[in-house]
Motif scaffolding. Structure first.
Motif, PDB file in Angstrom:
ATOM      1  N   ALA A   1      20.205   9.811  10.053  1.00 37.86           N
ATOM      2  CA  ALA A   1      18.882  10.031   9.470  1.00 37.86           C
ATOM      3  C   ALA A   1      18.685   9.214   8.199  1.00 37.86           C
ATOM      4  N   SER A   2      19.770   8.801   7.578  1.00 33.98           N
ATOM      5  CA  SER A   2      19.644   7.990   6.364  1.00 33.98           C
ATOM      6  C   SER A   2      19.023   6.624   6.660  1.00 33.98           C
ATOM      7  N   ASP A   3      19.042   6.189   7.929  1.00 34.66           N
ATOM      8  CA  ASP A   3      18.399   4.930   8.316  1.00 34.66           C
ATOM      9  C   ASP A   3      16.889   4.985   8.096  1.00 34.66           C
ATOM     10  N   PHE A   4      16.329   6.187   8.016  1.00 40.42           N
ATOM     11  CA  PHE A   4      14.891   6.354   7.883  1.00 40.42           C
ATOM     12  C   PHE A   4      14.426   6.357   6.440  1.00 40.42           C
ATOM     13  N   ASP A   5      15.343   6.541   5.503  1.00 42.71           N
ATOM     14  CA  ASP A   5      14.971   6.704   4.104  1.00 42.71           C
ATOM     15  C   ASP A   5      14.126   5.555   3.566  1.00 42.71           C
ATOM     16  N   ILE A   6      14.512   4.347   3.900  1.00 44.73           N
ATOM     17  CA  ILE A   6      13.801   3.185   3.362  1.00 44.73           C
ATOM     18  C   ILE A   6      12.359   3.106   3.877  1.00 44.73           C
ATOM     19  N   TYR A   7      12.121   3.660   5.063  1.00 48.29           N
ATOM     20  CA  TYR A   7      10.784   3.598   5.652  1.00 48.29           C
ATOM     21  C   TYR A   7       9.905   4.766   5.217  1.00 48.29           C
ATOM     22  N   MET A   8      10.502   5.771   4.597  1.00 50.21           N
ATOM     23  CA  MET A   8       9.748   6.979   4.281  1.00 50.21           C
ATOM     24  C   MET A   8       9.484   7.154   2.792  1.00 50.21           C
ATOM     25  N   GLU A   9       9.625   6.087   2.013  1.00 46.56           N
ATOM     26  CA  GLU A   9       9.344   6.203   0.585  1.00 46.56           C
ATOM     27  C   GLU A   9       7.873   6.564   0.424  1.00 46.56           C
ATOM     28  N   THR A  10       7.630   7.663  -0.228  1.00 47.79           N
ATOM     29  CA  THR A  10       6.252   8.083  -0.446  1.00 47.79           C
ATOM     30  C   THR A  10       5.872   7.789  -1.886  1.00 47.79           C
ATOM     31  N   VAL A  11       4.653   7.326  -2.058  1.00 50.66           N
ATOM     32  CA  VAL A  11       4.159   6.981  -3.385  1.00 50.66           C
ATOM     33  C   VAL A  11       2.967   7.881  -3.669  1.00 50.66           C
ATOM     34  N   LYS A  12       3.062   8.642  -4.770  1.00 52.40           N
ATOM     35  CA  LYS A  12       1.978   9.544  -5.135  1.00 52.40           C
ATOM     36  C   LYS A  12       0.779   8.731  -5.588  1.00 52.40           C
ATOM     37  N   LYS A  13      -0.396   9.338  -5.469  1.00 51.90           N
ATOM     38  CA  LYS A  13      -1.630   8.679  -5.866  1.00 51.90           C
ATOM     39  C   LYS A  13      -1.546   8.289  -7.344  1.00 51.90           C
ATOM     40  N   GLY A  14      -1.880   7.049  -7.644  1.00 55.22           N
ATOM     41  CA  GLY A  14      -1.830   6.560  -9.014  1.00 55.22           C
ATOM     42  C   GLY A  14      -0.523   5.871  -9.367  1.00 55.22           C
ATOM     43  N   ASP A  15       0.522   6.085  -8.560  1.00 58.31           N
ATOM     44  CA  ASP A  15       1.806   5.435  -8.791  1.00 58.31           C
ATOM     45  C   ASP A  15       1.866   4.110  -8.042  1.00 58.31           C
ATOM     46  N   ILE A  16       2.857   3.307  -8.390  1.00 58.25           N
ATOM     47  CA  ILE A  16       3.086   2.072  -7.650  1.00 58.25           C
ATOM     48  C   ILE A  16       4.452   2.161  -6.980  1.00 58.25           C
ATOM     49  N   PRO A  17       4.635   1.471  -5.853  1.00 56.58           N
ATOM     50  CA  PRO A  17       5.956   1.475  -5.218  1.00 56.58           C
ATOM     51  C   PRO A  17       6.971   0.765  -6.111  1.00 56.58           C
ATOM     52  N   TRP A  18       8.226   1.162  -5.964  1.00 51.76           N
ATOM     53  CA  TRP A  18       9.283   0.548  -6.766  1.00 51.76           C
ATOM     54  C   TRP A  18       9.374  -0.951  -6.520  1.00 51.76           C
ATOM     55  N   SER A  19       9.124  -1.378  -5.302  1.00 55.02           N
ATOM     56  CA  SER A  19       9.203  -2.818  -5.004  1.00 55.02           C
ATOM     57  C   SER A  19       8.198  -3.592  -5.856  1.00 55.02           C
ATOM     58  N   HIS A  20       6.988  -3.045  -6.042  1.00 53.65           N
ATOM     59  CA  HIS A  20       5.981  -3.715  -6.878  1.00 53.65           C
ATOM     60  C   HIS A  20       6.405  -3.709  -8.346  1.00 53.65           C
ATOM     61  N   PHE A  21       7.005  -2.605  -8.770  1.00 51.61           N
ATOM     62  CA  PHE A  21       7.492  -2.514 -10.149  1.00 51.61           C
ATOM     63  C   PHE A  21       8.527  -3.604 -10.424  1.00 51.61           C
ATOM     64  N   TYR A  22       9.482  -3.782  -9.493  1.00 53.91           N
ATOM     65  CA  TYR A  22      10.533  -4.787  -9.700  1.00 53.91           C
ATOM     66  C   TYR A  22       9.981  -6.210  -9.636  1.00 53.91           C
ATOM     67  N   ILE A  23       8.964  -6.439  -8.818  1.00 49.78           N
ATOM     68  CA  ILE A  23       8.315  -7.763  -8.786  1.00 49.78           C
ATOM     69  C   ILE A  23       7.675  -8.042 -10.157  1.00 49.78           C
ATOM     70  N   GLY A  24       6.994  -7.050 -10.709  1.00 49.41           N
ATOM     71  CA  GLY A  24       6.381  -7.202 -12.033  1.00 49.41           C
ATOM     72  C   GLY A  24       7.410  -7.453 -13.110  1.00 49.41           C
ATOM     73  N   LEU A  25       8.511  -6.703 -13.061  1.00 53.32           N
ATOM     74  CA  LEU A  25       9.586  -6.872 -14.040  1.00 53.32           C
ATOM     75  C   LEU A  25      10.215  -8.264 -13.920  1.00 53.32           C
ATOM     76  N   SER A  26      10.420  -8.724 -12.705  1.00 49.18           N
ATOM     77  CA  SER A  26      10.988 -10.062 -12.482  1.00 49.18           C
ATOM     78  C   SER A  26      10.034 -11.147 -12.968  1.00 49.18           C
ATOM     79  N   THR A  27       8.745 -10.956 -12.729  1.00 47.05           N
ATOM     80  CA  THR A  27       7.749 -11.923 -13.195  1.00 47.05           C
ATOM     81  C   THR A  27       7.764 -12.012 -14.713  1.00 47.05           C
ATOM     82  N   LEU A  28       7.833 -10.852 -15.381  1.00 53.05           N
ATOM     83  CA  LEU A  28       7.925 -10.834 -16.842  1.00 53.05           C
ATOM     84  C   LEU A  28       9.151 -11.604 -17.319  1.00 53.05           C
ATOM     85  N   ALA A  29      10.294 -11.382 -16.668  1.00 52.54           N
ATOM     86  CA  ALA A  29      11.532 -12.057 -17.065  1.00 52.54           C
ATOM     87  C   ALA A  29      11.418 -13.572 -16.899  1.00 52.54           C
ATOM     88  N   VAL A  30      10.849 -14.021 -15.791  1.00 54.78           N
ATOM     89  CA  VAL A  30      10.725 -15.459 -15.535  1.00 54.78           C
ATOM     90  C   VAL A  30       9.733 -16.098 -16.508  1.00 54.78           C
TER      91      VAL A  30
END
Length: 191
Positions: free
Chosen positions: A121-150
């Motif tokens: 069942a752990s194979d499903f974890d990556i596909y079931m990330e839920t994002v609450k209204k008003g939040d951003i997914p972690w992937s978008h957060f890390y893209i923003g952080l990487s952009t800031l660093a570059v």
């Protein structure tokens, strides 16, 4: 390989007196081989997704408690009609639980009437990330952080910003990524 074939192999090994650790390794090996189509086949149905979420959050459940919780979610009522609960109970018992059980995602103990998640069942974890209204997914957060660093690195390298040295910037961005990773890890553990 289907489960019937796997069970036949296990029975042959038991009959021959083979080591039980080897049998368990075969079962775990089989469970670890869920294809993307199997994963998406499970996730394409709302009730199966609900079963996974409920079991992940609340642990082992009876089919009755699963059907009651799903009926509440689907109807939006605190006390859904018995016909709705019964319909969901039957669909879980006859369709959804057997499908997930055949893939090695859940185990249904008929004698004690409880459903438990298996390691697959752990194979499903990556596909079931839920994002609450008003939040951003972690992937978008890390893209923003990487952009800031570059952008900061390029700005310092080209000499547009002389207040911060490249070593200070590297230490700052490394610390930022470390803190973000720790926060992300704690967030995932809470879920």
């Amino acid at each position: 390989m289907c489960y019937v074939h796997l069970i036949m192999q296990i029975l042959k090994k038991v009959k021959k007196g083979d080591n039980s650790l080897e049998i368990e390794a075969n079962i775990q090996n089989h469970q670890a081989q869920l294809s993307k189509s199997d994963i998406f086949g499970v996730l394409q149905n709302d009730r199966r997704r609900c079963v996974l979420e409920i079991l992940h959050k609340q642990g082992n459940q009876s089919i009755r408690s699963l059907s009651e919780e799903i009926a509440r979610l689907e109807s939006g009522e605190d006390d859904p009609k018995s016909t709705i609960r019964k319909s969901i109970y039957v669909s879980l018992l006859q369709t959804h639980i057997p499908k997930m059980e055949s893939l090695g995602v859940v185990n249904y103990d008929r004698e004690n009437d409880f459903v438990e998640l298996l390691p697959a069942a752990s194979d499903f974890d990556i596909y079931m990330e839920t994002v609450k209204k008003g939040d951003i997914p972690w992937s978008h957060f890390y893209i923003g952080l990487s952009t800031l660093a570059v952008v900061g690195s390029v700005t310092i390298y080209l000499g547009f910003l002389n207040l911060v040295t490249s070593n200070q910037w590297m230490l700052f961005t490394s610390s930022l990524f470390m803190v973000a990773s720790i926060v992300h890890m704690r967030h995932v553990r809470k879920l």
